[in-house]
Design an enzyme around this catalytic site. Structure first.
Site, short mmCIF file in Angstrom:
data_model
loop_
_atom_site.label_atom_id
_atom_site.label_comp_id
_atom_site.label_asym_id
_atom_site.label_seq_id
_atom_site.Cartn_x
_atom_site.Cartn_y
_atom_site.Cartn_z
N GLU A 291 -5.25 1.66 2.56
CA GLU A 291 -5.18 0.60 3.32
C GLU A 291 -5.42 0.88 4.94
O GLU A 291 -5.72 0.25 5.74
CB GLU A 291 -3.65 -0.22 3.28
CG GLU A 291 -3.48 -1.55 3.97
CD GLU A 291 -3.08 -1.43 5.24
OE1 GLU A 291 -3.04 -2.44 6.12
OE2 GLU A 291 -2.60 -0.36 5.68
N GLU A 292 -4.92 1.99 5.07
CA GLU A 292 -4.73 2.59 6.58
C GLU A 292 -5.78 2.94 7.23
O GLU A 292 -6.27 3.05 8.43
CB GLU A 292 -3.72 3.87 6.74
CG GLU A 292 -2.31 3.34 6.47
CD GLU A 292 -1.73 2.59 7.38
OE1 GLU A 292 -2.35 2.10 8.53
OE2 GLU A 292 -0.39 2.18 7.54
N ASP B 56 3.62 -6.09 3.59
CA ASP B 56 3.63 -5.00 4.50
C ASP B 56 4.64 -5.06 5.85
O ASP B 56 5.18 -6.18 5.90
CB ASP B 56 2.05 -5.06 4.98
CG ASP B 56 1.40 -3.56 5.56
OD1 ASP B 56 2.29 -2.79 6.11
OD2 ASP B 56 0.41 -3.54 5.60
N ASP C 35 5.85 2.31 6.93
CA ASP C 35 4.66 1.42 6.84
C ASP C 35 3.93 2.49 5.66
O ASP C 35 3.35 3.32 6.11
CB ASP C 35 4.05 1.72 8.05
CG ASP C 35 2.62 0.48 7.86
OD1 ASP C 35 2.32 0.17 7.05
OD2 ASP C 35 1.98 0.83 8.94
N HIS D 136 3.85 3.27 13.29
CA HIS D 136 3.02 4.36 13.41
C HIS D 136 3.41 5.59 14.35
O HIS D 136 2.87 6.17 14.91
CB HIS D 136 1.68 3.95 13.87
CG HIS D 136 0.78 3.12 12.90
ND1 HIS D 136 -0.65 3.28 12.75
CD2 HIS D 136 1.08 2.65 11.75
CE1 HIS D 136 -1.22 2.75 11.67
NE2 HIS D 136 0.04 2.17 11.12
N HIS E 213 0.80 -1.02 0.07
CA HIS E 213 -0.08 -0.01 0.07
C HIS E 213 0.81 1.19 -0.02
O HIS E 213 2.05 1.18 0.65
CB HIS E 213 -0.91 -0.11 1.00
CG HIS E 213 -0.59 0.19 2.42
ND1 HIS E 213 -0.32 1.34 3.22
CD2 HIS E 213 -0.03 -0.80 3.45
CE1 HIS E 213 0.07 1.16 4.49
NE2 HIS E 213 0.16 0.01 4.56
#
Length: 350
Positions: free
Chosen positions: A206-207, A229, A176, A317, A66
Site C-alpha cells: 500500500e505504501e 487505515d 500505520d 510516518h 495493509h
C-alpha cells in the site's frame, strides 16, 4: 486507563518488520491469528492474505488493512562499512536523524545507526540544509570488510522502536497500518455467522501505491469494500482547528474523502447510522492529501461501493505514531457492528 484490548498482540504486530514487497514476517503473524477465526485462509502471488468467513448469501464484503510499513532497501555498502539505502514508501528525511535501524540480512538482523553530527561542528549552511534519503549513511559499527561480508544490496531496513503506552495513547512505529490490522483481527474474532461472506484481507504494498489492494480487488470481485487505515490527527500545537483533520479521543473516523478516493456516500452514511445506533463515538474524515486501499478496491474490478474507517493518529510516518486507545476500541466496535448488520439488502448504487 486500562487498555481495553489485547495490547500484547498489538505490540507484536507493530514491532514485527515488513516493508513493501517483503511482508513475510508480518504475514506469518496475521495468518496465525486469522486461521482460528475464519473458514479459509489464502495467500496470493503478491503476498496478500485473505481470511474468509462464509456467509449465507452469495454477496461478499472485503475488509482490508495493509501489512506493509515504510522502510528502506540497501543500495550500497561503502568500503568503510556505511550503508546507503533507497526508500520504500514516503519518508520525511528530517525525522531520520539519530535513529536506530535494523538491517535484515539473509543470515541475521544487524543493528545500525543513522547518526546526527554535533551541531557545534557544523557551519551555517550545514545546519540549515535538509538531507535527502539518498544522503543517509547508516553506521553499522563494523569495518568495511565485515560490513560488506554480512550486508548485501537488496537487504531490507526498518526502524527500530518498541510500542509503549503514553497516557491514554499507544505509540510506536508502524501503527500505520498495523493498528488497523489489529482492529480487523479483533473484528474477525467478534463476528459470528454473518449474512454476507466476509473476506478479511491483509494487503501488501500500500505504501508504494496501493498495489496489493488493486490486484486483490480484481481477484475477489467483492460486492462491497471497507478499508481500514490510519488518518492524520494534527490536533497539536501549531495547527489551526480546520487543519486537524481528526482529533485523538473523539472516536473512530468515517472517511468522506482523501486525495485518492471519494467514499461512496451511501456507504459512509450507513457507517454513520450504525455508529449512531450503537452509540459509538465517531468523527468525519476529510483528508486533503494521502491515499488508502479504499481507492484500490473502488477502481480495481469495476464500480465497487467502497468506504473506509480510519483510526486518528498523530505523527504519521515517524517512529512515534500515536493513537488513543478509545479510538481503537471504537473502530473495532463500528467495524464489528457494520459487518453483523450487513445483509446484502442495502442498495449502494448512486
Amino acid at each position: 486507563m486500562a487498555v481495553p484490548f489485547d495490547f500484547e498482540l498489538l505490540c507484536e504486530l507493530t514491532e514485527t518488520s515488513g516493508v513493501p514487497g517483503y511482508e513475510d514476517r508480518i504475514r506469518e503473524v496475521v495468518t496465525r491469528e486469522l486461521e482460528p477465526e475464519v473458514d479459509e485462509v489464502q495467500t496470493d502471488a503478491m503476498g496478500n492474505v485473505v481470511g474468509t468467513i462464509d456467509g449465507e448469501s452469495d454477496d461478499s464484503v472485503v475488509v482490508a488493512a495493509h501489512m506493509d510499513e515504510i522502510g528502506f532497501m540497501v543500495r550500497h555498502v561503502t568500503d568503510d562499512g556505511f550503508v546507503q539505502v533507497d526508500a520504500l514508501g514516503g519518508w520525511d528525511p528530517r525525522v531520520l536523524k539519530a535513529q536506530r535501524v535494523t538491517i535484515h540480512t539473509d543470515d541475521e538482523d544487524v543493528t545500525g545507526l543513522i547518526g546526527s553530527l554535533p551541531p557545534h561542528t557544523l557551519d551555517e549552511e550545514q545546519r540549515e540544509s535538509t538531507p535527502d534519503v539518498e544522503d543517509i549513511h547508516i553506521d553499522t559499527g563494523l569495518d568495511g570488510e565485515e560490513a560488506n561480508d554480512r550486508i548485501s544490496k537488496g537487504d531490507l531496513v526498518t526502524m527500530e522502536q518498541s510500542t509503549e503506552r503514553v497516557g491514554d495513547t499507544v505509540t510506536g512505529k508502524a501503527l500505520d497500518d498495523r493498528i488497523c490490522l489489529f482492529a480487523m483481527l479483533e473484528a474477525a474474532r467478534n463476528i459470528e455467522n454473518p449474512d454476507l461472506t466476509v473476506h478479511f484481507a491483509a494487503t501488501v504494498q500500500e505504501e508504494v501505491g496501493i498495489r496489493g489492494a488493486e490486484a486483490l480487488g480484481v481477484d475477489l470481485d467483492p460486492d462491497l469494500a471497507i478499508a481500514l487505515d490510519v488518518t492524520v490527527a494534527n490536533d497539536v500545537p501549531g495547527f489551526e482547528p480546520a487543519d486537524h483533520v481528526t482529533e485523538l479521543g473523539d472516536g473512530t473516523a468515517v472517511k468522506l474523502k482523501d486525495s485518492s478516493v471519494i467514499a461512496n456516500p451511501k456507504v459512509h452514511q450507513r457507517l454513520q447510522s450504525v455508529a449512531d445506533e450503537e452509540d459509538i463515538d465517531f468523527q468525519l474524515e476529510v483528508l486533503p492529501a494521502g491515499g488508502t486501499d479504499t481507492a484500490g478496491f473502488q477502481r480495481a474490478g469495476g464500480a465497487v461501493p467502497a468506504g473506509a474507517i480510519s483510526i486518528p493518529t498523530r505523527y504519521l510516518h515517524t517512529v512515534t505514531e500515536s493513537a488513543h486507545v478509545d479510538d481503537v476500541s471504537a473502530t473495532i466496535d463500528l467495524l464489528t457492528a457494520f459487518l453483523e448488520t450487513e445483509d446484502g439488502e442495502y442498495d449502494y448504487t448512486l
